[in-house]
Design a protein around this motif. Structure first.
Motif, PDB file in Angstrom:
ATOM      1  N   THR A 142       0.865  -1.170   0.000  1.00  0.00           N
ATOM      2  CA  THR A 142       0.000   0.000   0.000  1.00  0.00           C
ATOM      3  C   THR A 142       0.903   1.221   0.000  1.00  0.00           C
ATOM      4  O   THR A 142       1.718   1.388   0.904  1.00  0.00           O
ATOM      5  N   THR A 173      -2.046   6.612  -2.380  1.00  0.00           N
ATOM      6  CA  THR A 173      -3.224   7.148  -1.705  1.00  0.00           C
ATOM      7  C   THR A 173      -2.820   8.111  -0.598  1.00  0.00           C
ATOM      8  O   THR A 173      -1.668   8.150  -0.184  1.00  0.00           O
ATOM      9  N   GLU A 205       1.326   5.153   0.249  1.00  0.00           N
ATOM     10  CA  GLU A 205       0.644   6.342   0.756  1.00  0.00           C
ATOM     11  C   GLU A 205       1.570   7.537   0.685  1.00  0.00           C
ATOM     12  O   GLU A 205       2.762   7.426   0.960  1.00  0.00           O
TER      13      GLU A 205
END
Length: 172
Positions: free
Chosen positions: A38, A117, A40
């Motif tokens: 993920t 993100t 970020e």
């Protein structure tokens, strides 16, 4: 002021793990690798860094549009990083498309698409069309901070960041 007691750390990812950035053994290797992570956007204390480790004589790292990524078109990259190891640090949320510009490498799977993100603790916004938050009630008062105090806080944060970097350099 807890930040003075910890050094700034980057969130680091090495593309392809120990295999590095090269023509992969399977066409979906980099997609599989990206799906396990993920990504970020970082803040001042936690920067996102994606590291590409590759043979500089035969590979590079280029960020391109989605259309160029899909077509393996290497004619107009935004940037090309040609010295390994290369750190790529996206600073905004969004989709990023990366490939190797060496002839044939992209079509053999040496390309990576990632979505970066906002961190979960980042700023939140109301969905479009939602009403504004309720106003304070019964006796509560609010006041906007003055521009001077906002600038003072920003300067303090900047000074703290510089001091932390100096302390990290001294003790690392």
């Amino acid at each position: 002021m807890v930040a003075f007691f910890s050094c700034a750390e980057a969130t680091n990812y090495t593309v392809g793990g120990s295999e590095g950035w090269k023509i992969p053994s399977t066409a979906g290797a980099y997609s599989d690798w990206a799906s396990q992570h993920t990504f970020e956007v970082g803040d001042v204390l936690d920067e996102l860094e994606i590291m590409f480790d590759f043979d500089s004589s035969n590979n590079d790292v280029a960020d391109v549009t989605k259309e160029d990524y899909d077509a393996c078109n290497t004619d107009s990259p935004f940037t090309v990083l040609s010295t390994s190891p290369a750190n790529y640090s996206p600073d905004t949320a969004g989709d990023y498309y990366i490939l190797c510009t060496t002839a044939g490498h992209c079509s053999q799977g040496q390309k990576l698409a990632i979505t970066v993100t906002e961190p979960p603790s980042g700023p939140t916004s109301s969905p479009p069309g939602s009403p504004p938050p309720p106003s304070p009630t019964t006796g509560a008062t609010t006041s906007m901070p003055s521009v001077g105090s906002s600038l003072g806080i920003a300067r303090l944060v900047l000074l703290e960041s510089i001091l932390m970097d100096l302390l990290c350099l001294l003790f690392s």
